[in-house]
Scaffold this active site. Structure first.
Site, PDB file in Angstrom:
ATOM      1  N   VAL A  35      -5.465 -13.120   0.248  1.00  0.00           N
ATOM      2  CA  VAL A  35      -6.140 -14.236  -0.857  1.00  0.00           C
ATOM      3  C   VAL A  35      -5.446 -14.042  -2.424  1.00  0.00           C
ATOM      4  O   VAL A  35      -5.077 -14.748  -3.163  1.00  0.00           O
ATOM      5  CB  VAL A  35      -7.148 -14.282  -0.877  1.00  0.00           C
ATOM      6  CG1 VAL A  35      -8.043 -12.932  -1.276  1.00  0.00           C
ATOM      7  CG2 VAL A  35      -7.918 -15.242  -1.868  1.00  0.00           C
TER       8      VAL A  35
ATOM      9  N   GLY B 138       8.601  -5.165   3.263  1.00  0.00           N
ATOM     10  CA  GLY B 138       8.685  -4.288   2.120  1.00  0.00           C
ATOM     11  C   GLY B 138       9.787  -4.441   0.994  1.00  0.00           C
ATOM     12  O   GLY B 138      10.787  -5.238   1.479  1.00  0.00           O
TER      13      GLY B 138
ATOM     14  N   ARG C 152     -11.833 -21.661   8.005  1.00  0.00           N
ATOM     15  CA  ARG C 152     -10.804 -21.405   9.022  1.00  0.00           C
ATOM     16  C   ARG C 152     -11.537 -20.608  10.167  1.00  0.00           C
ATOM     17  O   ARG C 152     -12.298 -19.806   9.898  1.00  0.00           O
ATOM     18  CB  ARG C 152      -9.743 -20.486   8.501  1.00  0.00           C
ATOM     19  CG  ARG C 152      -9.136 -21.120   6.984  1.00  0.00           C
ATOM     20  CD  ARG C 152      -8.156 -20.280   6.611  1.00  0.00           C
ATOM     21  NE  ARG C 152      -8.637 -18.689   6.164  1.00  0.00           N
ATOM     22  CZ  ARG C 152      -8.060 -18.174   5.294  1.00  0.00           C
ATOM     23  NH1 ARG C 152      -7.063 -18.573   4.598  1.00  0.00           N
ATOM     24  NH2 ARG C 152      -8.117 -17.017   4.725  1.00  0.00           N
TER      25      ARG C 152
ATOM     26  N   TYR D 156      -2.226 -10.008  15.509  1.00  0.00           N
ATOM     27  CA  TYR D 156      -1.898  -8.745  14.534  1.00  0.00           C
ATOM     28  C   TYR D 156      -3.298  -7.852  14.628  1.00  0.00           C
ATOM     29  O   TYR D 156      -2.813  -6.634  14.895  1.00  0.00           O
ATOM     30  CB  TYR D 156      -2.112  -9.523  13.170  1.00  0.00           C
ATOM     31  CG  TYR D 156      -2.178  -8.417  12.236  1.00  0.00           C
ATOM     32  CD1 TYR D 156      -1.191  -7.471  11.501  1.00  0.00           C
ATOM     33  CD2 TYR D 156      -3.449  -8.303  11.486  1.00  0.00           C
ATOM     34  CE1 TYR D 156      -1.311  -6.381  10.860  1.00  0.00           C
ATOM     35  CE2 TYR D 156      -3.662  -7.250  10.452  1.00  0.00           C
ATOM     36  CZ  TYR D 156      -2.739  -6.349  10.353  1.00  0.00           C
ATOM     37  OH  TYR D 156      -2.844  -5.228   9.284  1.00  0.00           O
TER      38      TYR D 156
ATOM     39  N   GLY E  51     -12.537 -18.428  13.547  1.00  0.00           N
ATOM     40  CA  GLY E  51     -12.032 -16.925  13.614  1.00  0.00           C
ATOM     41  C   GLY E  51     -12.494 -16.030  12.477  1.00  0.00           C
ATOM     42  O   GLY E  51     -12.099 -14.861  12.285  1.00  0.00           O
TER      43      GLY E  51
ATOM     44  N   ASN F 125      12.041  -0.680   6.779  1.00  0.00           N
ATOM     45  CA  ASN F 125      13.104  -1.662   7.263  1.00  0.00           C
ATOM     46  C   ASN F 125      13.206  -2.740   6.279  1.00  0.00           C
ATOM     47  O   ASN F 125      14.171  -3.562   6.338  1.00  0.00           O
ATOM     48  CB  ASN F 125      13.067  -1.967   8.355  1.00  0.00           C
ATOM     49  CG  ASN F 125      11.850  -2.950   8.817  1.00  0.00           C
ATOM     50  OD1 ASN F 125      11.126  -3.358   7.987  1.00  0.00           O
ATOM     51  ND2 ASN F 125      11.825  -3.450   9.891  1.00  0.00           N
TER      52      ASN F 125
ATOM     53  N   ILE G 145       0.946  -1.224   0.056  1.00  0.00           N
ATOM     54  CA  ILE G 145      -0.059  -0.101   0.009  1.00  0.00           C
ATOM     55  C   ILE G 145       0.760   1.347   0.191  1.00  0.00           C
ATOM     56  O   ILE G 145       0.739   2.349  -0.930  1.00  0.00           O
ATOM     57  CB  ILE G 145      -1.112  -0.082   1.230  1.00  0.00           C
ATOM     58  CG1 ILE G 145      -1.893  -1.399   1.248  1.00  0.00           C
ATOM     59  CG2 ILE G 145      -1.753   1.285   1.232  1.00  0.00           C
ATOM     60  CD1 ILE G 145      -2.652  -1.457   2.632  1.00  0.00           C
TER      61      ILE G 145
ATOM     62  N   ASP H 249      14.656   1.213  10.526  1.00  0.00           N
ATOM     63  CA  ASP H 249      13.465   0.548  11.447  1.00  0.00           C
ATOM     64  C   ASP H 249      13.007   1.681  11.905  1.00  0.00           C
ATOM     65  O   ASP H 249      13.424   2.618  12.722  1.00  0.00           O
ATOM     66  CB  ASP H 249      14.067  -0.693  12.504  1.00  0.00           C
ATOM     67  CG  ASP H 249      12.790  -1.251  13.210  1.00  0.00           C
ATOM     68  OD1 ASP H 249      12.822  -2.399  12.677  1.00  0.00           O
ATOM     69  OD2 ASP H 249      12.114  -0.637  13.947  1.00  0.00           O
TER      70      ASP H 249
HETATM   71  N1  UDP Z   1      -9.272 -17.322   0.942  1.00  0.00           N
HETATM   72  C1  UDP Z   1      -9.488 -18.411   0.158  1.00  0.00           C
HETATM   73  N2  UDP Z   1      -8.617 -19.138  -0.178  1.00  0.00           N
HETATM   74  C2  UDP Z   1      -7.216 -18.914   0.235  1.00  0.00           C
HETATM   75  C3  UDP Z   1      -7.012 -17.797   1.124  1.00  0.00           C
HETATM   76  C4  UDP Z   1      -8.110 -16.973   1.379  1.00  0.00           C
HETATM   77  O1  UDP Z   1     -10.586 -18.846  -0.523  1.00  0.00           O
HETATM   78  O2  UDP Z   1      -6.202 -19.668   0.047  1.00  0.00           O
HETATM   79  C5  UDP Z   1     -10.557 -16.314   1.231  1.00  0.00           C
HETATM   80  C6  UDP Z   1     -10.747 -16.388   2.686  1.00  0.00           C
HETATM   81  O3  UDP Z   1     -11.509 -17.185   3.148  1.00  0.00           O
HETATM   82  C7  UDP Z   1     -11.485 -15.012   2.749  1.00  0.00           C
HETATM   83  C8  UDP Z   1     -10.862 -14.357   1.592  1.00  0.00           C
HETATM   84  O4  UDP Z   1     -10.242 -15.204   0.623  1.00  0.00           O
HETATM   85  O5  UDP Z   1     -12.917 -15.190   2.655  1.00  0.00           O
HETATM   86  C9  UDP Z   1      -9.648 -13.169   2.006  1.00  0.00           C
HETATM   87  O6  UDP Z   1      -8.788 -13.862   2.833  1.00  0.00           O
HETATM   88  P1  UDP Z   1      -7.654 -12.995   3.295  1.00  0.00           P
HETATM   89  O7  UDP Z   1      -6.857 -13.914   4.111  1.00  0.00           O
HETATM   90  O8  UDP Z   1      -7.161 -12.323   1.896  1.00  0.00           O
HETATM   91  O9  UDP Z   1      -8.273 -11.730   4.181  1.00  0.00           O
HETATM   92  P2  UDP Z   1      -9.407 -11.885   5.341  1.00  0.00           P
HETATM   93  O10 UDP Z   1      -9.685 -13.355   5.585  1.00  0.00           O
HETATM   94  O11 UDP Z   1      -8.275 -11.672   6.665  1.00  0.00           O
HETATM   95  O12 UDP Z   1     -10.253 -10.960   5.225  1.00  0.00           O
END
Ligand code: UDP
Length: 332
Positions: free
Chosen positions: A187, A36, A263, A143, A265, A32, A12, A56
């Site tokens: 993703v 990046g 996944r 994070y 959470g 750092n 970004i 840093d």
């Molecule tokens: N996702 C997916 N396959 C992957 C990685 C992520 O389908 O190999 C999906 C994930 O379930 C989510 C979306 O892509 O709905 C965005 O995931 P990312 O990790 O980029 O962001 P976050 O989940 O933190 O919003």
């Protein structure tokens, strides 16, 4: 303006540098290069208005770089879920201590504006979508916690020291140069490397979950708009105005899929309520997913350097995710 971008060699940050230079500002980059890459600035050549310091943000030696700076953009941070679970201390140092250090340098230099890159991950699994800034904050992994605490520091510096600061809570930013580093993360990097290698896309769950995918030039525009404004001490969502399913993304990318487990959470939907930023700054996004994905496909060679995530490698890389977040479901 004389501007300073921490994390300016990142995904970004490098787009923000592009925009600031295009607008005629001078830019000091501090990065750092832990995640990046200086190559992210290579396309600029060596413009007069740009100086890059590999340093840093916790190094007190960066302080003189803030002299005579008008606008500070603080984007330097460690990202990604799994490594933050495995190594919370470096995340705290970079994202919390680092933010306090940058705030103090900005304060000492009497800067005119300070804009912080906050994260929509602070909402965890929200009760309300589109999610307004007033939603309860429920970080679900280190994070998200460290970015949330960094934001609290920024707003506190605005309140206590009258630092003219605002925070932008970014939703699922994507675009050219999105990160390709070693950890399993956002993703787009995963899918584009899979497309290049002719591997199936690893779709989480049934792919019907949706994300507020926000194109990076829109995000750079939000940063510049926030800096040019005089609103102080507010946090604002930055989102595309829409939410898109993973299945829609697959349609646009084109290719076979393989499904991997949902996944723990993870919200089913991320979707920013952008009323506040529209009202306070008159900002809204312009780039839809179709146009944004095309821009990435036009630059797909960038992801030749990205790691290829197969089902087995993802299973291995996310084992701590399942182990630690396994008991966080809806309503946490
Ligand atoms: N996702 C997916 N396959 C992957 C990685 C992520 O389908 O190999 C999906 C994930 O379930 C989510 C979306 O892509 O709905 C965005 O995931 P990312 O990790 O980029 O962001 P976050 O989940 O933190 O919003």
């Amino acid at each position: 303006m004389r501007t300073l971008v921490t994390g300016g060699a990142g995904f970004i940050g490098s787009h923000l540098v592009d925009r600031l230079l295009a607008d005629g500002h001078t830019v000091v980059v501090i990065d750092n290069c832990s995640t990046g890459r200086l190559e992210n600035l290579d396309h600029l050549g060596k413009p007069d208005g740009l100086t890059v310091h590999v340093a840093d943000i916790n190094d007190p030696g960066i302080r003189p770089l803030f002299k005579d700076v008008d606008w500070v953009f603080h984007l330097a941070a460690l990202a990604d879920i799994v490594p933050s679970i495995q190594m919370p201390l470096p995340y705290h140092r970079a994202n919390v201590d680092g933010t306090v250090a940058v705030l103090e340098s900005a304060r000492a230099a009497n800067v005119k504006r300070f804009v912080y890159a906050a994260s929509s991950s602070c909402y965890g699994i929200p009760d309300t979508v589109p999610t307004p800034e007033t939603a309860e904050l429920r970080p679900l992994y280190p994070y998200a916690l460290t970015k949330m605490v960094g934001e609290a520091y920024v707003l506190h510096w605005a309140q206590t020291y009258k630092l003219p600061a605002v925070a932008l809570r970014l939703f699922n930013v994507y675009g050219p140069r999105s990160r390709t580093s070693g950890t399993y993360g956002a993703v787009f990097g995963v899918f584009l490397a899979q497309k290049l290698a002719g591997h199936p896309f690893t779709v989480v769950g049934d792919g019907r979950q949706t994300r507020d995918f926000t194109f990076v030039t829109d995000v750079a525009d939000a940063f510049v708009t926030a800096a040019a404004h005089d609103i102080v001490g507010r946090t604002m969502n930055v989102g595309s105005g829409k939410t898109y399913s993973i299945n829609r993304l697959i349609e646009l990318l084109g290719g076979p899929v393989v499904h991997i487990p949902k996944r723990p959470g993870e919200p089913d939907t991320t979707f920013a309520d952008t009323t506040r930023i529209e009202t306070l700054l008159g900002w809204h996004a312009h780039v839809g997913l179709e146009q944004g994905v095309q821009a990435m496909l036009d630059h797909i060679d960038y992801w030749r350097a990205a790691p290829l995530w197969t089902v087995a490698r993802i299973q291995d890389a996310t084992s701590d995710w399942f182990k630690y977040l396994g008991n966080t479901g809806d309503g946490v």
